[in-house]
Each structure stands twice: as C-alpha cells, then as structure tokens.
Design a protein around this motif. Sequence first.
Motif, PDB file in Angstrom:
ATOM      1  N   LEU A   5       0.879  -1.273   0.212  1.00  0.00           N
ATOM      2  CA  LEU A   5       0.000   0.057   0.085  1.00  0.00           C
ATOM      3  C   LEU A   5       0.919   1.309  -0.079  1.00  0.00           C
ATOM      4  O   LEU A   5       0.821   1.981  -0.969  1.00  0.00           O
ATOM      5  CB  LEU A   5      -1.058   0.100   1.452  1.00  0.00           C
ATOM      6  N   ARG A   6       1.878   1.501   0.963  1.00  0.00           N
ATOM      7  CA  ARG A   6       2.488   2.542   0.994  1.00  0.00           C
ATOM      8  C   ARG A   6       3.327   2.860  -0.306  1.00  0.00           C
ATOM      9  O   ARG A   6       3.256   4.121  -0.579  1.00  0.00           O
ATOM     10  CB  ARG A   6       3.514   2.717   2.236  1.00  0.00           C
ATOM     11  N   LEU A   7       3.811   2.053  -0.995  1.00  0.00           N
ATOM     12  CA  LEU A   7       4.634   2.174  -2.173  1.00  0.00           C
ATOM     13  C   LEU A   7       3.868   2.612  -3.212  1.00  0.00           C
ATOM     14  O   LEU A   7       4.071   3.747  -4.036  1.00  0.00           O
ATOM     15  CB  LEU A   7       5.523   1.137  -2.456  1.00  0.00           C
ATOM     16  N   ILE A  14       0.813  10.095  -2.603  1.00  0.00           N
ATOM     17  CA  ILE A  14      -0.098  10.125  -1.498  1.00  0.00           C
ATOM     18  C   ILE A  14       0.904   9.674  -0.218  1.00  0.00           C
ATOM     19  O   ILE A  14       1.462   8.795  -0.544  1.00  0.00           O
ATOM     20  CB  ILE A  14      -1.273   9.167  -1.423  1.00  0.00           C
ATOM     21  N   TRP A  15       1.220  10.752   0.545  1.00  0.00           N
ATOM     22  CA  TRP A  15       2.184  10.584   1.492  1.00  0.00           C
ATOM     23  C   TRP A  15       1.645  10.089   2.944  1.00  0.00           C
ATOM     24  O   TRP A  15       2.728   9.743   3.778  1.00  0.00           O
ATOM     25  CB  TRP A  15       3.209  11.645   1.588  1.00  0.00           C
ATOM     26  N   LYS A  16       0.467  10.446   3.219  1.00  0.00           N
ATOM     27  CA  LYS A  16      -0.114  10.343   4.552  1.00  0.00           C
ATOM     28  C   LYS A  16      -1.117   9.430   4.686  1.00  0.00           C
ATOM     29  O   LYS A  16      -1.909   9.414   3.777  1.00  0.00           O
ATOM     30  CB  LYS A  16      -0.313  11.650   5.105  1.00  0.00           C
ATOM     31  N   ARG A  22      -9.099  10.087   3.263  1.00  0.00           N
ATOM     32  CA  ARG A  22     -10.125  10.890   2.829  1.00  0.00           C
ATOM     33  C   ARG A  22     -10.193  10.526   1.200  1.00  0.00           C
ATOM     34  O   ARG A  22     -11.399  10.663   0.858  1.00  0.00           O
ATOM     35  CB  ARG A  22      -9.390  12.057   2.672  1.00  0.00           C
ATOM     36  N   LEU A  23      -9.307  10.088   0.659  1.00  0.00           N
ATOM     37  CA  LEU A  23      -9.526   9.612  -0.966  1.00  0.00           C
ATOM     38  C   LEU A  23     -10.502   8.260  -0.945  1.00  0.00           C
ATOM     39  O   LEU A  23     -11.272   8.413  -1.754  1.00  0.00           O
ATOM     40  CB  LEU A  23      -8.252   9.179  -1.611  1.00  0.00           C
ATOM     41  N   TRP A  40      -2.000   0.901   6.575  1.00  0.00           N
ATOM     42  CA  TRP A  40      -0.973   2.027   6.350  1.00  0.00           C
ATOM     43  C   TRP A  40       0.626   1.293   6.871  1.00  0.00           C
ATOM     44  O   TRP A  40       1.270   1.505   6.054  1.00  0.00           O
ATOM     45  CB  TRP A  40      -1.045   3.208   6.893  1.00  0.00           C
ATOM     46  N   THR A  41       0.440   0.787   7.967  1.00  0.00           N
ATOM     47  CA  THR A  41       1.805   0.257   8.680  1.00  0.00           C
ATOM     48  C   THR A  41       1.981  -1.136   8.611  1.00  0.00           C
ATOM     49  O   THR A  41       3.085  -1.725   8.985  1.00  0.00           O
ATOM     50  CB  THR A  41       1.777   0.911  10.051  1.00  0.00           C
TER      51      THR A  41
END
Length: 109
Positions: A5-7, A14-16, A22-23, A40-41
């Motif tokens: 997900l983060r990559l 999208i960094w946060k 929100r999206l 996210w983590t």
Amino acid sequence: MRWNLRLKAAERGIWKSTEMRRLLAEHGLEISAGKMSALWTTTPTSIRLDDLDVFCAVLDCTPAELLLHDPVQVKARRDKLKRAASADVAPTASPVVPRLGRNRSLPPA
C-alpha cells in the motif's frame, strides 16, 4: 503475501494515511482512523474484496500490485511446519509379539 500500500500510494503522491483515508471516503469507503493506521503500517491478515477494489480505484492499480507474492515467506512457513512435524514424531517402537500360553496357538489369519 506482502501488502504494498505505502509504495503504491507514494507513486500516486499520497504520503499520509489521512490523505489516503480521505480519498477512500470520496470513493465510498469509510475507514476508521485506527483501521487506516493499521492498513498503512502493517500487512492485513484479510481484506474484503470490495474494499480492495476501492483501494485499486484510488491508486489506479491492480490487486496484484497491492498484494505481492512472497515465496520466501511461503518457504519459511513450509520449513517451520516440517520441523514441527518431525519434532512430534515418536521414535518407532518395536512390534508387539503376542505371548502364547501353554498348548495355545494363534488364531487362523
């Protein structure tokens, strides 16, 4: 499986996690802050296909880009099961031979 997900989010700028949340909400998927933080983590143990579809829509990617096959993890899991199975195997016992009393014979087979 690895959760990418983060990559994928970073590739879309999208960094946060709050921005991702929100999206997702704009696309009809409301996620709590705690659940979003976990997604996210860490790698989720499960994800609903409907939710995965929304993630893919937001990130303009396929499920295969979010869920990466990890053969090293599969091998480690298989090796762990083999070790556990071999540790649980009892040593082979010698066969039990019936004792016969005086003037007794084994029943016909």
